[in-house]
Motif scaffolding. Structure first.
Motif, PDB file in Angstrom:
ATOM      1  N   ARG A 153     -19.591 -33.277 -63.510  1.00  0.00           N
ATOM      2  CA  ARG A 153     -19.693 -32.255 -64.570  1.00  0.00           C
ATOM      3  C   ARG A 153     -20.776 -31.068 -64.271  1.00  0.00           C
ATOM      4  O   ARG A 153     -20.745 -30.029 -64.833  1.00  0.00           O
ATOM      5  CB  ARG A 153     -20.090 -32.937 -65.853  1.00  0.00           C
ATOM      6  CG  ARG A 153     -19.027 -33.484 -66.853  1.00  0.00           C
ATOM      7  CD  ARG A 153     -18.193 -32.228 -67.567  1.00  0.00           C
ATOM      8  NE  ARG A 153     -17.045 -32.492 -68.188  1.00  0.00           N
ATOM      9  CZ  ARG A 153     -16.921 -32.593 -69.750  1.00  0.00           C
ATOM     10  NH1 ARG A 153     -18.082 -32.355 -70.354  1.00  0.00           N
ATOM     11  NH2 ARG A 153     -15.817 -32.885 -70.065  1.00  0.00           N
ATOM     12  N   GLY A 185     -21.071 -29.918 -61.721  1.00  0.00           N
ATOM     13  CA  GLY A 185     -20.570 -29.086 -60.281  1.00  0.00           C
ATOM     14  C   GLY A 185     -20.436 -29.658 -59.101  1.00  0.00           C
ATOM     15  O   GLY A 185     -20.050 -29.053 -57.925  1.00  0.00           O
ATOM     16  N   ARG A 221     -22.890 -29.092 -69.008  1.00  0.00           N
ATOM     17  CA  ARG A 221     -21.524 -28.331 -69.006  1.00  0.00           C
ATOM     18  C   ARG A 221     -21.702 -27.137 -68.428  1.00  0.00           C
ATOM     19  O   ARG A 221     -20.830 -26.642 -67.561  1.00  0.00           O
ATOM     20  CB  ARG A 221     -20.945 -28.353 -70.391  1.00  0.00           C
ATOM     21  CG  ARG A 221     -20.393 -29.816 -70.430  1.00  0.00           C
ATOM     22  CD  ARG A 221     -19.720 -29.889 -71.873  1.00  0.00           C
ATOM     23  NE  ARG A 221     -20.614 -29.587 -72.988  1.00  0.00           N
ATOM     24  CZ  ARG A 221     -20.407 -28.977 -74.245  1.00  0.00           C
ATOM     25  NH1 ARG A 221     -19.242 -28.512 -74.453  1.00  0.00           N
ATOM     26  NH2 ARG A 221     -21.464 -28.936 -74.903  1.00  0.00           N
ATOM     27  N   GLU A 278     -19.667 -25.312 -65.199  1.00  0.00           N
ATOM     28  CA  GLU A 278     -18.552 -24.298 -65.716  1.00  0.00           C
ATOM     29  C   GLU A 278     -18.920 -22.864 -65.107  1.00  0.00           C
ATOM     30  O   GLU A 278     -18.267 -22.367 -64.634  1.00  0.00           O
ATOM     31  CB  GLU A 278     -18.294 -24.447 -67.160  1.00  0.00           C
ATOM     32  CG  GLU A 278     -17.928 -25.802 -67.690  1.00  0.00           C
ATOM     33  CD  GLU A 278     -16.343 -26.028 -67.215  1.00  0.00           C
ATOM     34  OE1 GLU A 278     -15.827 -25.208 -66.756  1.00  0.00           O
ATOM     35  OE2 GLU A 278     -16.065 -27.102 -67.493  1.00  0.00           O
ATOM     36  N   TYR A 279     -20.214 -22.434 -65.435  1.00  0.00           N
ATOM     37  CA  TYR A 279     -20.653 -21.034 -64.949  1.00  0.00           C
ATOM     38  C   TYR A 279     -21.955 -21.074 -64.611  1.00  0.00           C
ATOM     39  O   TYR A 279     -22.789 -20.730 -65.674  1.00  0.00           O
ATOM     40  CB  TYR A 279     -19.983 -20.463 -66.197  1.00  0.00           C
ATOM     41  CG  TYR A 279     -19.857 -18.776 -65.828  1.00  0.00           C
ATOM     42  CD1 TYR A 279     -20.106 -18.405 -64.505  1.00  0.00           C
ATOM     43  CD2 TYR A 279     -19.432 -17.945 -66.580  1.00  0.00           C
ATOM     44  CE1 TYR A 279     -20.157 -17.017 -64.337  1.00  0.00           C
ATOM     45  CE2 TYR A 279     -19.263 -16.613 -66.651  1.00  0.00           C
ATOM     46  CZ  TYR A 279     -19.555 -16.071 -65.139  1.00  0.00           C
ATOM     47  OH  TYR A 279     -19.438 -14.761 -64.877  1.00  0.00           O
ATOM     48  N   PRO A 338     -14.333 -29.288 -64.015  1.00  0.00           N
ATOM     49  CA  PRO A 338     -15.427 -28.156 -64.209  1.00  0.00           C
ATOM     50  C   PRO A 338     -15.286 -27.098 -63.181  1.00  0.00           C
ATOM     51  O   PRO A 338     -14.892 -27.114 -62.084  1.00  0.00           O
ATOM     52  CB  PRO A 338     -16.950 -28.808 -63.875  1.00  0.00           C
ATOM     53  CG  PRO A 338     -16.600 -30.265 -64.131  1.00  0.00           C
ATOM     54  CD  PRO A 338     -14.917 -30.498 -63.698  1.00  0.00           C
ATOM     55  N   ALA A 339     -15.074 -25.916 -63.654  1.00  0.00           N
ATOM     56  CA  ALA A 339     -14.858 -24.688 -63.132  1.00  0.00           C
ATOM     57  C   ALA A 339     -15.579 -24.643 -61.642  1.00  0.00           C
ATOM     58  O   ALA A 339     -15.155 -23.995 -60.590  1.00  0.00           O
ATOM     59  CB  ALA A 339     -14.975 -23.311 -63.621  1.00  0.00           C
TER      60      ALA A 339
END
Lengths: 323, 355
Positions: A30, A32, A169, A173-174, A309-310
């Protein structure tokens, strides 16, 4: 009926191992960071937990040391993946080799070392009286199993409803946006890789001090670390789905062990008792099911546009464009 | 900025190994061993004389073929961790020719060996096909699927050696007829006396030929260019009209085939019977490290395999017994960490010089 309850009861205990490892990896991913070293960290945890419990007679101290040792090992991966920004796949593999190697060297002779005091177990009053479910979940289970029950909703709440969980998160994600908001991406990733390691160590200690006590070199984990990595994908990075998958796999593991025992099965001659060689095909099942579960998880992820997760697997380099 | 000199990557890798050996020595000492004695023992027990050198090469042969299997897959960033299982299935395929029996025991070696090679290649390729297909069709993570296939392969072979081809209830098949053995140096000891007792077998030649062919495929063929392009930049490859789906399946099958060939070479050149313990000895995993250390170059892999053959050979006698595995792990950790130095080179700038 009693036989089914017994299998499921043992399955819950066995699934607790996968639960800790899976949710630990879920935390790391989560944030990354993909850590494929779960198997190695579990081995370190199982070995150090067992040997400390053996030396001190205190299994809880063993659990603590197991968590710290595996957490420490995870930081090697964190350093390589986060600071040196190297390939996370190879680094995770290296961690598995390293963890297995170190635990084999330091665990030499441990298997013949004698009996060790195990983690206590208990029944929960009232709850264990519930028909069918009571004895499965609340009767004579190890304390760690109950910790597992509490842990899952807590992990879900933490990730989805708290501020630090939101930061977690965001970092996965970013990371660039998280960084712009003043979140320390590197520090958080180190932290969650550490938490993943600690939980993998706990999973290892759960094996060697509760579920199937002892140190049997690499057979102690027998690929469960890898199954946990697969379950994270099946779980779509959600702790509740991770719990469902873990307990299902735990039950499957026990079923395979126990189905070969009785001479009669459902009123028929038990084919697995009379053809012991069929056991080899039973042994394939957890691994085959992991692949099936991966197919299901991957297809669903594509269909629902859900998924990893991106930034999973990508190092964050400050000042670079993109994720 | 200038390109780094040609020797630089090799120097970094060598430095990483040195660091790994020092770290390994510290851990050996911590576990109650003597690191200097351990390392001296490794060197002497693997290169000390012609006999042990031959044993080292025998040990290096399966590693070479599994490392080639990993090299081609990793080149496309397909993480085939399943060389171990593909290796075992290759041995199973070769064994099935003898044990079923598909060919009678008095078949000429000129037919026996090629047929067994094909069977090994086929079984390995099948074992590589499944994860490749699942990856291409359903986007299933190949790291986990190939790893799971390893466990399945071991159970599969265990079933056959226990239930079908067991020799007197032991966990192994009967010995193969000598027609089905790969020729060894000692077979020619009558004409060349120095070969007496040397067990180096034809598998070494198979491995070297495979390495050369693979080098040509990767660096000199159109297909190899496609594979490298997909590995380096999948998006560009897609825009260039390269079929990634098909290549995923093909490369996984080729990778499995190479590992399967390794299993065939090991069972017909060394073990001479179907038995899981000597086959599932981690060659597939060592192959990963060798491939990485050789920077995925098949020709360099020949040399690195021999070094790791030495480590494994001598490691059998070292106490504690986990040492070779641990050193392999430390080497891989140091190698991957040293990649950092490839990207950010340390430059010495004298005072007054422009940085």
């Amino acid at each position: 009926m009693q036989a089914i309850i017994n299998i499921l009861q043992a399955g819950v205990a066995s699934g607790t191992v996968l639960l800790f490892a899976t949710v630990g990896e879920l935390f790391a991913e989560r944030s990354g960071v993909l850590n494929l070293g779960v198997e190695g960290m579990m081995l370190i945890g199982a070995m150090s937990g067992y040997s400390v419990a053996l030396a001190t007679g205190n299994p809880w101290l063993g659990v603590l040391v197991a968590m710290l040792a595996a957490g420490l090992l995870s930081q090697i991966h964190a350093f390589i993946a986060i600071t040196l920004q190297a390939d996370q796949v190879v680094s995770g593999l290296a961690l598995t080799f390293l963890g297995a190697g170190i635990s084999l060297v330091l665990g030499e002779g441990l298997s013949k070392a004698g009996t060790v005091s195990l983690l206590p177990s208990a029944s929960i009053p009232l709850l264990s009286q519930i028909p069918f479910l009571g004895p499965i979940f609340f009767k004579e289970q190890s304390y760690l199993v109950y910790i597992g029950y509490l842990f899952v909703p807590m992990a879900w709440y933490y990730i989805n409803r708290t501020r630090p969980g939101m930061h977690l998160r965001a970092v996965g994600e970013y990371p660039a946006a998280a960084d712009a908001l003043g979140i320390n991406v590197y520090r958080l990733r180190y932290l969650y890789v550490f938490i993943g390691g600690v939980l993998a160590g706990l999973a290892g200690a759960t094996i060697s001090l509760a579920v199937s006590p002892g140190w049997f070199s690499e057979m102690t984990t027998g690929g469960q670390g890898w199954i946990a990595v697969g379950l994270v994908i099946f779980a779509q990075w959600d702790p509740f789905r991770a719990a469902v998958g873990s307990y299902a796999f735990g039950a499957l593991r026990r079923l395979i062990l126990d189905i070969q025992g009785p001479t009669m099965l459902l009123g028929m001659r038990n084919p697995f008792y009379y053809n012991p060689y069929w056991g080899f095909f039973l042994q394939m099942l957890p691994y085959a099911f992991t692949i099936i579960v991966l197919v299901i998880g991957s297809r669903e992820a594509v269909r629902k546009r859900l998924g990893a997760p991106a930034a999973l697997g990508n190092p964050y380099i400050r000042g670079e464009r993109g994720l | 900025m200038k390109e780094p000199p040609r020797w630089y990557p090799a120097a970094v890798s060598l430095g990483a190994i040195m660091v790994a050996l020092v770290l390994g020595g510290i851990l050996i000492a911590f576990a109650g061993g003597d690191p200097f004695r351990s390392y001296a023992h490794i060197a002497k027990a693997s290169f000390g004389n012609l006999g042990v050198l031959s044993d080292t090469i025998v040990k290096a042969t399966p590693i070479l073929l599994t490392s080639l299997a990993c090299s081609i897959a990793f080149r496309m960033k397909l993480w085939n961790i399943g060389a171990e299982g593909q290796f075992i299935m290759g041995a199973f395929g070769a064994g099935a020719i003898v044990l079923t029996p598909i060919l009678p025991a008095d078949t000429s070696p000129w037919i026996f060996i090629p047929v067994m090679m094909l069977a090994g290649i086929l079984m390995g390729a099948i074992w590589g096909f499944f994860p490749g297909f699942l990856k291409a069709r359903f986007n299933v993570n190949e790291i986990i699927s190939t790893l799971m296939m390893n466990y399945i392969a071991i159970s599969w072979v265990n079933f056959f050696i226990f239930a079908v081809w067991t020799e007197g209830g032991f966990q192994m098949s009967p010995k193969f007829p000598e027609n089905a053995w790969l020729p060894r140096l000692l077979d020619y000891a009558k004409t060349i006396p120095i070969f007496s007792g040397l067990t180096t077998h034809l598998g070494l030649l198979i491995g070297i030929v495979a390495a050369i062919v693979l080098w040509i495929v990767i660096y000199r063929s159109r297909w190899g260019y496609e594979i490298r392009l997909i590995g380096d930049n999948p998006r560009a490859a897609q825009y260039a009209g390269i079929n990634i789906t098909r290549n995923t399946v093909l490369v996984m099958m080729l990778s499995g085939a190479l590992a399967g060939l390794g299993g065939m070479s090991e069972i017909t050149g060394m073990v001479h019977r179907l038995q899981t313990t000597p086959l599932a000895a981690g060659y597939g995993f060592t192959g990963i490290i060798v491939a990485w250390l050789a920077k995925l170059n098949p020709l360099v892999a020949i040399l690195v395999s021999i070094l790791f053959g030495a480590l494994l050979l001598a490691g059998r006698e070292i106490q504690p017994s986990g040492v070779p595995k641990m050193i392999q792990g430390i080497i891989l950790v140091c190698l991957i960490a040293s990649d950092f130095l490839m990207r950010y080179r340390v430059r010495i700038v004298r005072a007054g010089e422009e940085a």
